[in-house]
Design a protein around this motif. Sequence first.
Motif, mmCIF file in Angstrom:
data_model
loop_
_atom_site.group_PDB
_atom_site.id
_atom_site.type_symbol
_atom_site.label_atom_id
_atom_site.label_comp_id
_atom_site.label_asym_id
_atom_site.label_seq_id
_atom_site.Cartn_x
_atom_site.Cartn_y
_atom_site.Cartn_z
ATOM 1 N N LYS A 294 0.829 -1.202 0.000
ATOM 2 C CA LYS A 294 0.000 0.000 0.000
ATOM 3 C C LYS A 294 0.865 1.254 0.000
ATOM 4 O O LYS A 294 0.673 2.152 -0.839
ATOM 5 C CB LYS A 294 -0.916 -0.001 1.221
ATOM 6 N N GLU A 295 1.820 1.338 0.905
ATOM 7 C CA GLU A 295 2.634 2.541 1.001
ATOM 8 C C GLU A 295 3.480 2.751 -0.249
ATOM 9 O O GLU A 295 3.628 3.882 -0.737
ATOM 10 C CB GLU A 295 3.525 2.465 2.242
ATOM 11 N N LEU A 296 4.026 1.662 -0.790
ATOM 12 C CA LEU A 296 4.863 1.789 -1.975
ATOM 13 C C LEU A 296 4.048 2.244 -3.184
ATOM 14 O O LEU A 296 4.465 3.135 -3.934
ATOM 15 C CB LEU A 296 5.557 0.459 -2.273
ATOM 16 N N VAL A 297 2.878 1.645 -3.380
ATOM 17 C CA VAL A 297 2.056 1.998 -4.542
ATOM 18 C C VAL A 297 1.593 3.445 -4.467
ATOM 19 O O VAL A 297 1.669 4.192 -5.451
ATOM 20 C CB VAL A 297 0.844 1.045 -4.658
ATOM 21 N N LEU A 298 1.122 3.876 -3.302
ATOM 22 C CA LEU A 298 0.656 5.250 -3.171
ATOM 23 C C LEU A 298 1.798 6.241 -3.373
ATOM 24 O O LEU A 298 1.628 7.303 -3.980
ATOM 25 C CB LEU A 298 -0.017 5.454 -1.818
ATOM 26 N N GLU A 299 2.992 5.883 -2.890
ATOM 27 C CA GLU A 299 4.156 6.748 -3.099
ATOM 28 C C GLU A 299 4.503 6.825 -4.585
ATOM 29 O O GLU A 299 4.779 7.903 -5.129
ATOM 30 C CB GLU A 299 5.341 6.199 -2.310
ATOM 31 N N LYS A 300 4.483 5.685 -5.237
ATOM 32 C CA LYS A 300 4.838 5.630 -6.657
ATOM 33 C C LYS A 300 3.847 6.426 -7.501
ATOM 34 O O LYS A 300 4.239 7.214 -8.372
ATOM 35 C CB LYS A 300 4.867 4.160 -7.116
ATOM 36 N N LEU A 301 2.563 6.245 -7.250
ATOM 37 C CA LEU A 301 1.554 6.953 -8.037
ATOM 38 C C LEU A 301 1.571 8.454 -7.740
ATOM 39 O O LEU A 301 1.362 9.270 -8.641
ATOM 40 C CB LEU A 301 0.176 6.358 -7.765
ATOM 41 N N THR A 302 1.834 8.810 -6.486
ATOM 42 C CA THR A 302 1.947 10.227 -6.155
ATOM 43 C C THR A 302 3.129 10.856 -6.883
ATOM 44 O O THR A 302 3.069 12.027 -7.296
ATOM 45 C CB THR A 302 2.087 10.413 -4.634
ATOM 46 N N ASP A 319 -7.155 -1.300 -6.184
ATOM 47 C CA ASP A 319 -6.483 -1.303 -4.881
ATOM 48 C C ASP A 319 -6.454 0.102 -4.287
ATOM 49 O O ASP A 319 -6.728 0.291 -3.100
ATOM 50 C CB ASP A 319 -5.044 -1.812 -5.037
ATOM 51 N N VAL A 320 -6.126 1.081 -5.120
ATOM 52 C CA VAL A 320 -6.039 2.466 -4.635
ATOM 53 C C VAL A 320 -7.394 2.934 -4.118
ATOM 54 O O VAL A 320 -7.479 3.599 -3.084
ATOM 55 C CB VAL A 320 -5.530 3.392 -5.752
ATOM 56 N N ALA A 321 -8.455 2.586 -4.827
ATOM 57 C CA ALA A 321 -9.795 2.985 -4.390
ATOM 58 C C ALA A 321 -10.088 2.470 -2.987
ATOM 59 O O ALA A 321 -10.637 3.181 -2.142
ATOM 60 C CB ALA A 321 -10.833 2.465 -5.376
ATOM 61 N N LYS A 322 -9.699 1.229 -2.727
ATOM 62 C CA LYS A 322 -9.947 0.645 -1.409
ATOM 63 C C LYS A 322 -9.073 1.306 -0.356
ATOM 64 O O LYS A 322 -9.523 1.588 0.751
ATOM 65 C CB LYS A 322 -9.707 -0.859 -1.472
ATOM 66 N N TRP A 323 -7.826 1.578 -0.702
ATOM 67 C CA TRP A 323 -6.921 2.187 0.275
ATOM 68 C C TRP A 323 -7.339 3.626 0.598
ATOM 69 O O TRP A 323 -7.265 4.033 1.754
ATOM 70 C CB TRP A 323 -5.494 2.185 -0.275
ATOM 71 N N LEU A 324 -7.749 4.372 -0.404
ATOM 72 C CA LEU A 324 -8.129 5.766 -0.154
ATOM 73 C C LEU A 324 -9.406 5.887 0.657
ATOM 74 O O LEU A 324 -9.663 6.929 1.256
ATOM 75 C CB LEU A 324 -8.286 6.520 -1.477
#
Length: 326
Positions: A294-302, A319-324
Motif C-alpha cells: 500500500k505505502e509503496l504503490v501510493l508513493e509511486k503513483l503520487t 487497490d487504490v480505491a480501497k486504500w483511499l
Amino acid sequence: MTNQPAFKRHRRLRSTASMRSMVRENHLRMDDFIYPIFIVEGETIKNEVPSMPGVSQISLDYVKEEMQELLSLGIKAVMLFGVPAEKDEQGTGAFTENGIVQEATRLIKKEVPEMLVVADTCLCEYTSHGHCGVINNHDVDNDESLKLLAKTAVSQAEAGADIIAPSNMMDGFVAVIRHALDEAGYQNIPVMSYAVKYSSAFYGPFRDAAGSTPQFGDRKTYQMDPANRMEALREAESDIEEGADFLIVKPALSYLDIVREVRDNFHVPIVAYNVSGEYSMVKAAAQNGWINEKELVLEKLTSMKRAGADLIISYFAKDVAKWLSE
C-alpha cells in the motif's frame, strides 16, 4: 542569551498527520484513474493473467458486473484492450463492426452509460504477426498501417467510445485518425495520443495479457529509444499540431523526467501509463513480504502526479480505491 545560528525550521510543517495533510502539494483522487481491461471472446471466461496477480481477462458476459464494481469503487473510466479468438495479417478484428472492443463498448454504453470508455487503437492484439501495423518486406509499412488505424478509430467511435487512444506510434497517426473521425461526423470525440511511447522492457506482462508479443523482430523501429529525451518533445509537439487532446507518456515510473518535460511544454492533460511491468514487480515483491504494498504503490503513483501527470492509467486503480477509502 547566547546567539544561535540562524536556520529555518522546516519540520514545523511536518509535526502532525493533520499538519502534513493540510500542506500536502499533490493528491491522488479516483477521478485521476483510468483502469485497463482485457476483453476476450467467448463466454463465462475470467482468466487471471499469471504475470499480473489480480488482473483478469474477462468475456462480455462479465463486463456489466465489472463496470458496476468499478463504479462502486469510484472508478469512472476504463481503457479497453481486445483479445480476439482469431487473428490475421491485417488485424481485421481491430476494425470490424463486431470486433470484441466494439461489442464491449456497446454493452458498457447500454448497461452502464456513465462509465467513460477509452478505446485503445492499435493492431498488435489482432495481427497474426503481433506488430502494430501492416507488414511489407519484413517491416511495418507506416502509411498502409495508417489506413487501417483510421478505420479502427472510426469503428470504435461508431460503437460509442468516448475517447480514442491510438498507441501504435506510426508517424502521422494523430493527423490521419483526427481527419477520419471528423469526416465520419465525430468531431467531438477527443484523441488521447500515446505520444511518447518508449520501446520498453516493462511491457512484458501486458503482452502476456493481450497476446500481442511480436512473432519476429521487435518494435524498436516505431517505439522510442529509452535513451532519448528531446525526441519525446518532438513526438509530443507533432501530435499536438495534428490535433491530440491528451498526451500519454508510457511507461511512467522510469520516465518521470519525461512526464515533467511534457507537462512543462504542452498545455493539454498529461496522462502517465503505470504499465504492466511496474505493476507486476510490486505485486511479486508484496507476495514475498519484501515491501509494504500500500505505502509503496501510493508513493509511486503520487510521484507521477508530482511529475506533472493529470491522469494515470493503472492496474492498481481498484487497490487504490480501497486504500483511499480506509
